[in-house]
Design a protein around this motif. Sequence first.
Motif, short mmCIF file in Angstrom:
data_model
loop_
_atom_site.label_atom_id
_atom_site.label_comp_id
_atom_site.label_asym_id
_atom_site.label_seq_id
_atom_site.Cartn_x
_atom_site.Cartn_y
_atom_site.Cartn_z
N TRP A 85 0.75 -1.22 -0.18
CA TRP A 85 0.04 0.05 0.06
C TRP A 85 0.90 1.36 0.04
O TRP A 85 1.99 1.02 0.28
N PRO A 86 0.21 2.33 -0.27
CA PRO A 86 1.21 3.64 -0.35
C PRO A 86 1.94 4.07 0.78
O PRO A 86 2.89 4.46 0.79
N GLY A 87 1.34 3.59 2.14
CA GLY A 87 2.10 3.95 3.45
C GLY A 87 3.64 3.19 3.61
O GLY A 87 4.34 3.75 4.16
N PHE A 88 3.72 2.09 2.81
CA PHE A 88 5.04 1.33 2.79
C PHE A 88 5.84 2.40 2.02
O PHE A 88 6.97 2.53 2.61
N SER A 104 -9.79 2.92 0.67
CA SER A 104 -8.41 3.12 1.32
C SER A 104 -7.71 1.96 1.54
O SER A 104 -8.15 1.06 1.47
N HIS A 105 -6.37 1.93 1.68
CA HIS A 105 -5.32 0.90 1.98
C HIS A 105 -5.60 -0.05 0.94
O HIS A 105 -5.41 -1.27 1.42
N LEU A 106 -5.35 0.25 -0.29
CA LEU A 106 -5.33 -0.61 -1.24
C LEU A 106 -3.74 -0.87 -1.71
O LEU A 106 -2.92 0.04 -1.25
N SER A 107 -3.52 -1.77 -2.54
CA SER A 107 -2.06 -1.76 -3.21
C SER A 107 -2.07 -0.30 -3.88
O SER A 107 -3.10 0.19 -4.57
N ILE A 108 -0.69 0.28 -3.89
CA ILE A 108 -0.35 1.39 -4.41
C ILE A 108 -0.57 1.30 -5.95
O ILE A 108 -0.46 2.25 -6.67
N LEU A 109 -0.77 0.10 -6.50
CA LEU A 109 -1.14 0.01 -7.83
C LEU A 109 -2.35 0.60 -8.26
O LEU A 109 -2.40 1.62 -9.31
N ASP A 110 -3.43 0.71 -7.44
CA ASP A 110 -4.60 1.65 -7.57
C ASP A 110 -4.30 3.01 -7.59
O ASP A 110 -4.86 3.68 -8.50
N MET A 111 -3.26 3.57 -6.86
CA MET A 111 -3.07 5.01 -6.74
C MET A 111 -2.25 5.34 -7.94
O MET A 111 -2.68 6.48 -8.86
N LEU A 112 -1.38 4.52 -8.53
CA LEU A 112 -0.39 4.62 -9.63
C LEU A 112 -1.49 4.75 -10.83
O LEU A 112 -1.16 5.60 -11.95
N PHE A 113 -2.26 3.74 -11.18
CA PHE A 113 -3.22 3.83 -12.35
C PHE A 113 -4.16 4.75 -12.48
O PHE A 113 -4.58 4.98 -13.46
N GLU A 128 1.49 11.59 -10.15
CA GLU A 128 1.42 12.43 -8.97
C GLU A 128 1.30 11.57 -7.78
O GLU A 128 1.30 11.99 -6.62
N ALA A 129 1.50 10.36 -7.77
CA ALA A 129 1.39 9.40 -6.80
C ALA A 129 2.77 9.90 -5.88
O ALA A 129 2.51 9.70 -4.71
N ALA A 130 3.94 9.96 -6.35
CA ALA A 130 4.97 10.43 -5.40
C ALA A 130 4.56 11.61 -4.56
O ALA A 130 5.02 11.33 -3.30
N ASP A 131 3.78 12.60 -4.99
CA ASP A 131 3.80 13.77 -3.96
C ASP A 131 2.51 13.32 -3.36
O ASP A 131 2.36 13.80 -2.02
N MET A 132 1.43 12.50 -3.67
CA MET A 132 0.49 12.10 -2.65
C MET A 132 0.81 11.43 -1.55
O MET A 132 0.72 11.11 -0.55
N VAL A 133 2.00 10.40 -2.06
CA VAL A 133 2.50 9.64 -0.96
C VAL A 133 3.23 10.36 0.26
O VAL A 133 3.09 10.08 1.32
N ARG A 152 -4.50 -5.83 -2.04
CA ARG A 152 -5.83 -5.76 -2.54
C ARG A 152 -5.90 -4.62 -3.45
O ARG A 152 -5.24 -3.43 -3.56
N ILE A 153 -6.97 -4.79 -4.51
CA ILE A 153 -6.79 -3.78 -5.54
C ILE A 153 -8.47 -3.52 -5.49
O ILE A 153 -9.49 -4.22 -4.76
N LYS A 154 -8.93 -2.44 -6.21
CA LYS A 154 -10.52 -2.24 -6.50
C LYS A 154 -11.07 -2.63 -7.89
O LYS A 154 -10.35 -2.36 -8.88
N THR A 155 -12.10 -3.35 -7.83
CA THR A 155 -12.76 -3.71 -8.93
C THR A 155 -14.27 -3.17 -9.02
O THR A 155 -14.59 -2.57 -7.97
N ALA A 156 -15.10 -3.63 -9.93
CA ALA A 156 -16.43 -2.94 -10.01
C ALA A 156 -17.06 -3.75 -9.06
O ALA A 156 -18.41 -3.17 -8.62
N GLN A 157 -16.69 -4.86 -8.46
CA GLN A 157 -17.45 -5.49 -7.31
C GLN A 157 -16.95 -4.96 -6.00
O GLN A 157 -17.50 -5.49 -5.01
N GLY A 158 -15.96 -4.12 -5.97
CA GLY A 158 -15.51 -3.64 -4.53
C GLY A 158 -13.86 -4.13 -4.52
O GLY A 158 -13.09 -4.48 -5.50
N ALA A 159 -13.38 -4.19 -3.28
CA ALA A 159 -11.83 -4.57 -2.96
C ALA A 159 -11.73 -6.07 -3.38
O ALA A 159 -12.95 -6.90 -2.94
N ARG A 160 -10.80 -6.39 -3.88
CA ARG A 160 -10.41 -8.03 -4.32
C ARG A 160 -8.93 -8.04 -4.01
O ARG A 160 -8.24 -7.36 -4.14
#
Length: 230
Positions: A13-16, A203-212, A217-222, A44-52
Motif C-alpha cells: 500500500w502507499p504507506g509502505f 482506502s488501504h489498497l495496493s499502490i497499484l490503484d493509486m498509480l493507475f 502525482e502518486a509520489a507527491d500524494m505518498v 488488494r485492488i479495487k474492482t467494479a465489485q469492490g475490493a479484491r
Amino acid sequence: MIVAVHQPNFLPWPGFFHKWQACDAFVILDTVQFHKNEWQNRNRIKTAQGARWLTAPVSYRFPQRICEVGLAGGPWVRKLESTVEQAYAQAPFLAESWPRIKAILDGGHTMLSPLNVALIRELGRMAGCTAPLHLASEMHVQEEDATRRLVGLCRELGADAYLSGREGRHYLDRAPFAEAGLDLWFQEVEAVVYPQLHGAFISHLSILDMLFNVGSEAADMVRAMGGMVR
C-alpha cells in the motif's frame, strides 16, 4: 542517518512507500518467519465489485523464513494479470506503469521474496523513493531478538536514528535503541483520498490503484500522507 525496516510485502500500500521516502536507508526484512495469507503474499485492488485480493500462492513449510519461501506453480500470474487489466481497463494511467510491473510478474520468479523485492524496487521508483534499499539476508545481523535485530541492522548501516511504523510505539523496547545511541522516530500516516474508478473511495489498497489512477502525482500524494513523530 535514519534507517527504516519493513518486511517485503506483496504489491504494498502507499504507506509502505511513505516510510521509504522518509528514511535515508531502507532495509527489507526478509529473514523473519513467513506468515501465510498476510501482506507478504497478498494485497488488494479495487474492482467494479469492490475490493479484491491479489494473491501470490506459495509453497511453504513452517517455520520457513520469508527468503526461503517458494512460489507455487500453475497459471496464477496470468490470472492475476487478467484481474488487474479488467479492473483498470479504464484507468487513465494504466499504460504508464502496468507494463513495467507486468514484466516483473512475467519474469519467471520461483521464490516469493525476490519477486516482492523486484516489484518493490520498481514501484518505489514510481513513488519517488530514492534511499538505497538493502536486504537483511545480505547483511550480517544474526540476532534472534526482534528489537536487537533492528538495532543491529541500524548499526551495520551506520545509522543514528530508526524509523518505526506507527504501532511500534506500543511494542518496541526503547532501551536497546537508547543504549546504541539511536534516536527513535515513528511514522505517522493517514490514507489520502484520490480519484478512483468504480464508485466510492476505498482506502488501504495496493499502490497499484493509486498509480493507475493518478500516475506521476502518486509520489507527491505518498509524501503528503504524513510525517514522523517521536
